[in-house]
Enzyme design. Structure first.
Site, PDB file in Angstrom:
ATOM      1  N   ARG A  87       0.864  -1.189   0.000  1.00 30.69           N
ATOM      2  CA  ARG A  87       0.000   0.000   0.000  1.00 30.69           C
ATOM      3  C   ARG A  87       0.894   1.230   0.000  1.00 30.69           C
ATOM      4  NH1 ARG A  87      -3.359   3.745   1.626  1.00 30.69           N
ATOM      5  NH2 ARG A  87      -3.249   4.591   3.740  1.00 30.69           N
ATOM      6  N   THR A  90      -1.090   7.983   2.256  1.00 27.19           N
ATOM      7  CA  THR A  90      -0.795   9.022   3.233  1.00 27.19           C
ATOM      8  C   THR A  90      -1.359   8.619   4.597  1.00 27.19           C
ATOM      9  OG1 THR A  90      -2.822  10.197   2.674  1.00 27.19           O
ATOM     10  CG2 THR A  90      -0.812  10.893   1.539  1.00 27.19           C
ATOM     11  N   MET A 183      -6.373   4.202   7.081  1.00 23.98           N
ATOM     12  CA  MET A 183      -7.619   3.453   7.109  1.00 23.98           C
ATOM     13  C   MET A 183      -7.588   2.100   6.385  1.00 23.98           C
ATOM     14  SD  MET A 183     -10.294   6.619   6.616  1.00 23.98           S
ATOM     15  CE  MET A 183     -11.703   5.665   7.120  1.00 23.98           C
ATOM     16  N   ASP A 207      -0.684  14.961   7.302  1.00 23.43           N
ATOM     17  CA  ASP A 207      -1.255  15.888   8.288  1.00 23.43           C
ATOM     18  C   ASP A 207      -0.834  15.512   9.704  1.00 23.43           C
ATOM     19  OD1 ASP A 207      -3.235  13.817   7.247  1.00 23.43           O
ATOM     20  OD2 ASP A 207      -4.203  14.319   9.131  1.00 23.43           O
TER      21      ASP A 207
HETATM   22  N1  HPA Z   1      -7.024  10.034   9.351  1.00 24.82           N
HETATM   23  C1  HPA Z   1      -7.302   8.921   8.668  1.00 24.82           C
HETATM   24  N2  HPA Z   1      -6.740   8.612   7.527  1.00 24.82           N
HETATM   25  C2  HPA Z   1      -5.835   9.486   7.030  1.00 24.82           C
HETATM   26  C3  HPA Z   1      -5.495  10.650   7.683  1.00 24.82           C
HETATM   27  C4  HPA Z   1      -6.122  10.941   8.894  1.00 24.82           C
HETATM   28  O1  HPA Z   1      -5.852  11.975   9.515  1.00 24.82           O
HETATM   29  N3  HPA Z   1      -4.574  11.302   6.922  1.00 24.82           N
HETATM   30  C5  HPA Z   1      -4.347  10.544   5.847  1.00 24.82           C
HETATM   31  N4  HPA Z   1      -5.108   9.431   5.899  1.00 24.82           N
END
Ligand code: HPA
Length: 235
Positions: A87, A90, A183, A207
């Protein structure tokens, strides 16, 4: 042809990269692979096969969350013989030492996923989804060889992006060594173990969850290129 992927047998390579976003799959195929063929556009969940340094590699969009991940990974393994799956995506960081644009190689995935609750919870089992060790070691070696630092981390594969109790859960998990949130990894690792194939996650921090800081588009692009080089050298 499987239910959600319109490829013929043999059109998908045993080595598959898995971005969540199908347009990311297209971008990877067009910018990192040669001799590219699109093998499926069912539901616009694009899949491509091409070559990287002569090695046949496929790249398949999976959508977001464990149910969608489970559909594509099941079909890739059971219908098309995928053997090495990474995978590429991000994550949000919950660890103050893991910063925007940092690269993460995922070793294990804690989860609140209904998928694993349905598999194991009814038996009172808490199953530990873990990455394939050989693939993990090869990714660490590739990142060191390329000079792109990466942290080996435990992720939290959450079922809910908008989770009213997210902050409480993330703070608890941080105390137990979990560094980031996404996720999908728990489902990929669980299916890898179930079918005896190799699975790994390589992520970029997009983030900072508690600080509410986000990567700019330009920063995302630069760190994405580094992550893709590591993933392609590994796969
Ligand atoms: N939460 C869940 N999945 C994500 C996030 C997040 O802050 N950033 C990138 N994928």
């Amino acid at each position: 042809m499987s239910t959600h992927i319109a490829a013929e047998a043999g059109q998908i390579a045993p080595r598959v990269l898995l971005p969540g976003d199908p347009l990311r799959a297209k971008f990877i195929a067009e910018n990192f692979l040669e001799n590219v063929q699109c093998y499926s556009s069912v539901r616009n969940m694009l899949g491509f096969t091409g070559t990287y340094k002569g090695k046949e590699v496929s790249v398949q969009g999976t959508g977001m969350g464990t149910p969608s991940q489970g559909i594509y990974v099941n079909e890739l393994i059971q219908f098309y013989g995928a053997k090495r799956l990474i995978r590429v995506g991000t994550c949000g960081s919950i660890d103050p030492t893991l910063r925007l644009r940092d690269m993460v190689i995922v070793q294990a995935a804690a989860t609140d996923s209904g998928m694993n609750h349905n598999r194991f919870g009814i038996h009172g089992i808490l199953y530990p989804p873990v990455a394939d060790f050989r693939l993990l070691r090869e990714a660490v070696d590739a990142s060191e060889r390329l000079g792109y630092p990466a942290r080996v981390c435990t992720t939290f594969s959450s079922d809910q992006f908008y989770d009213e109790n997210g902050e409480e859960k993330d703070k608890l998990l941080l105390k137990y060594g979990v560094s980031c949130v996404e996720m999908e990894c728990s489902e990929l690792f669980t299916l890898g173990a179930r079918f005896g194939v190799q699975a790994l996650g390589i992520l970029t921090v997009s983030d900072m969850i508690f600080e509410k800081e986000y990567c700019s588009a330009k920063e995302r692009e630069q760190s994405f290129t580094r992550m893709m080089e590591v993933a392609l050298e590994t796969i």
